[in-house]
Design an enzyme around this catalytic site. Sequence first.
Site, PDB file in Angstrom:
ATOM      1  N   ASN A  10      39.688  -4.884   8.780  1.00  9.42           N
ATOM      2  CA  ASN A  10      38.352  -4.480   8.315  1.00  9.42           C
ATOM      3  C   ASN A  10      37.514  -4.250   9.563  1.00  9.42           C
ATOM      4  O   ASN A  10      37.105  -5.198  10.218  1.00  9.42           O
ATOM      5  CB  ASN A  10      37.746  -5.597   7.443  1.00  9.42           C
ATOM      6  CG  ASN A  10      36.285  -5.327   7.104  1.00  9.42           C
ATOM      7  OD1 ASN A  10      35.793  -4.204   7.274  1.00  9.42           O
ATOM      8  ND2 ASN A  10      35.581  -6.355   6.638  1.00  9.42           N
ATOM      9  N   LYS A  12      34.562  -2.996   9.846  1.00 12.35           N
ATOM     10  CA  LYS A  12      33.101  -3.119   9.688  1.00 12.35           C
ATOM     11  C   LYS A  12      32.409  -1.915  10.356  1.00 12.35           C
ATOM     12  O   LYS A  12      32.942  -0.822  10.295  1.00 12.35           O
ATOM     13  CB  LYS A  12      32.638  -4.470  10.230  1.00 12.35           C
ATOM     14  CG  LYS A  12      33.482  -5.621   9.663  1.00 12.35           C
ATOM     15  CD  LYS A  12      32.919  -6.984   9.882  1.00 12.35           C
ATOM     16  CE  LYS A  12      33.866  -8.007   9.252  1.00 12.35           C
ATOM     17  NZ  LYS A  12      33.342  -9.360   9.224  1.00 12.35           N
ATOM     18  N   HIS A  95      32.683  -7.288  -0.369  1.00 18.70           N
ATOM     19  CA  HIS A  95      32.783  -8.122   0.845  1.00 18.70           C
ATOM     20  C   HIS A  95      31.531  -9.000   0.926  1.00 18.70           C
ATOM     21  O   HIS A  95      30.450  -8.584   0.528  1.00 18.70           O
ATOM     22  CB  HIS A  95      32.892  -7.228   2.083  1.00 18.70           C
ATOM     23  CG  HIS A  95      33.179  -8.008   3.330  1.00 18.70           C
ATOM     24  ND1 HIS A  95      32.190  -8.667   4.014  1.00 18.70           N
ATOM     25  CD2 HIS A  95      34.337  -8.260   3.982  1.00 18.70           C
ATOM     26  CE1 HIS A  95      32.735  -9.292   5.051  1.00 18.70           C
ATOM     27  NE2 HIS A  95      34.040  -9.056   5.057  1.00 18.70           N
ATOM     28  N   GLU A  97      29.602  -9.720   3.228  1.00 19.49           N
ATOM     29  CA  GLU A  97      28.460  -9.109   3.932  1.00 19.49           C
ATOM     30  C   GLU A  97      27.702  -8.167   3.004  1.00 19.49           C
ATOM     31  O   GLU A  97      26.483  -8.049   3.075  1.00 19.49           O
ATOM     32  CB  GLU A  97      28.954  -8.390   5.200  1.00 19.49           C
ATOM     33  CG  GLU A  97      29.305  -9.389   6.294  1.00 19.49           C
ATOM     34  CD  GLU A  97      30.344  -8.924   7.297  1.00 19.49           C
ATOM     35  OE1 GLU A  97      30.628  -7.712   7.379  1.00 19.49           O
ATOM     36  OE2 GLU A  97      30.897  -9.806   8.002  1.00 19.49           O
ATOM     37  N   GLU A 167      38.040 -14.784   0.908  1.00 20.40           N
ATOM     38  CA  GLU A 167      37.399 -14.888   2.219  1.00 20.40           C
ATOM     39  C   GLU A 167      36.269 -15.911   2.148  1.00 20.40           C
ATOM     40  O   GLU A 167      35.144 -15.561   1.761  1.00 20.40           O
ATOM     41  CB  GLU A 167      36.825 -13.533   2.634  1.00 20.40           C
ATOM     42  CG  GLU A 167      37.859 -12.457   2.831  1.00 20.40           C
ATOM     43  CD  GLU A 167      37.372 -11.388   3.792  1.00 20.40           C
ATOM     44  OE1 GLU A 167      38.036 -11.155   4.792  1.00 20.40           O
ATOM     45  OE2 GLU A 167      36.289 -10.818   3.563  1.00 20.40           O
ATOM     46  N   GLY A 173      33.984 -14.502  10.760  1.00 18.68           N
ATOM     47  CA  GLY A 173      33.319 -14.257  12.038  1.00 18.68           C
ATOM     48  C   GLY A 173      32.885 -15.528  12.762  1.00 18.68           C
ATOM     49  O   GLY A 173      32.139 -15.471  13.736  1.00 18.68           O
ATOM     50  N   SER A 213      38.428 -15.310  10.170  1.00 21.21           N
ATOM     51  CA  SER A 213      38.892 -15.772  11.493  1.00 21.21           C
ATOM     52  C   SER A 213      40.411 -15.834  11.625  1.00 21.21           C
ATOM     53  O   SER A 213      40.949 -16.742  12.259  1.00 21.21           O
ATOM     54  CB  SER A 213      38.258 -17.123  11.834  1.00 21.21           C
ATOM     55  OG  SER A 213      36.848 -16.993  11.929  1.00 21.21           O
TER      56      SER A 213
HETATM   57  P1  PGA Z   1      36.801 -12.055  10.718  1.00 22.83           P
HETATM   58  O1  PGA Z   1      36.289 -11.164   9.467  1.00 22.83           O
HETATM   59  O2  PGA Z   1      38.304 -11.890  10.785  1.00 22.83           O
HETATM   60  O3  PGA Z   1      36.107 -11.463  11.914  1.00 22.83           O
HETATM   61  O4  PGA Z   1      36.410 -13.460  10.446  1.00 22.83           O
HETATM   62  C1  PGA Z   1      37.009 -11.085   8.269  1.00 22.83           C
HETATM   63  C2  PGA Z   1      36.278 -10.173   7.302  1.00 22.83           C
HETATM   64  O5  PGA Z   1      35.047 -10.151   7.294  1.00 22.83           O
HETATM   65  O6  PGA Z   1      36.924  -9.447   6.512  1.00 22.83           O
END
Ligand code: PGA
Length: 251
Positions: A10, A12, A95, A97, A167, A173, A213
């Site tokens: 992903n 982003k 997601h 976010e 997630e 993150g 992560s």
């Molecule tokens: P990350 O993000 O691997 O940077 O923690 C995962 C995601 O948001 O899909």
Amino acid sequence: MKRQKIIAGNWKMYKTAKEAVHFIQQLQKLIPSSKARILLAVPFTALTAAAEAAHTTSFAIGAQNVHEAVEGPYTGEISAHMLKEAGAKFTLIGHSERRRLFHESNLLIHQKIKRALSSGLTPILCVGETLVERSDGATEAVLAEQLEEGLGELSLDQLAHLVIAYEPVWAIGTGKSASPQVADEAHLLCRNFIAKKWGSAAAEQLPILYGGSVKAENAAELLNQPNVDGALVGGASLDPAAFAQIIQSVG
Ligand code: PGA
């Protein structure tokens, strides 16, 4: 039947079309073939170029969001049909976010899932609890609500075209991934929810990815869990070498 592992990146709001093409060329050199299905959720502006670059590879290109309407006066939005034509095979939906920063509700997410399915895009529905919800002991209830409202009354046939990504918001993150046991437990909650509503055969074939992560150092252990069918990788999917290492940890 053993579920094939899926490793999805992903990106982003990172990478231009040119950078996407470069990444795909690099990744192909590092991973000429793989046991895992490899997916890249790229920014809208990189879709066409990425899909072209991935044409000779086994990588599938997809989007990170889609609008729920067929078309219309929705300035700045993008339709499933546009994504398909640009070369997307799948799209992330819901997601955390998008839920948090763009106020996407479970109901809206449900409409987006139906739109993706009817347009032939595989929806990857993202679910997950916050840290407060987990410490309040509400993880199961939160996941059940997100799945109940997000999936609604999808048919068995529609469910066969769906992927779920668990997630936990506290792991995204932060560099602090869920432990393999915590991830597997949550995946089992999701699978049991599906089994209760759609039957165990549907639940058995449903891919459930873990995200939050994931990196080369923890991927193998997470991917070894019986209910973890793959990974949705944010930060570590931006570098071809780091992403390749995660893909290679699929045993
Ligand atoms: P990350 O993000 O691997 O940077 O923690 C995962 C995601 O948001 O899909």
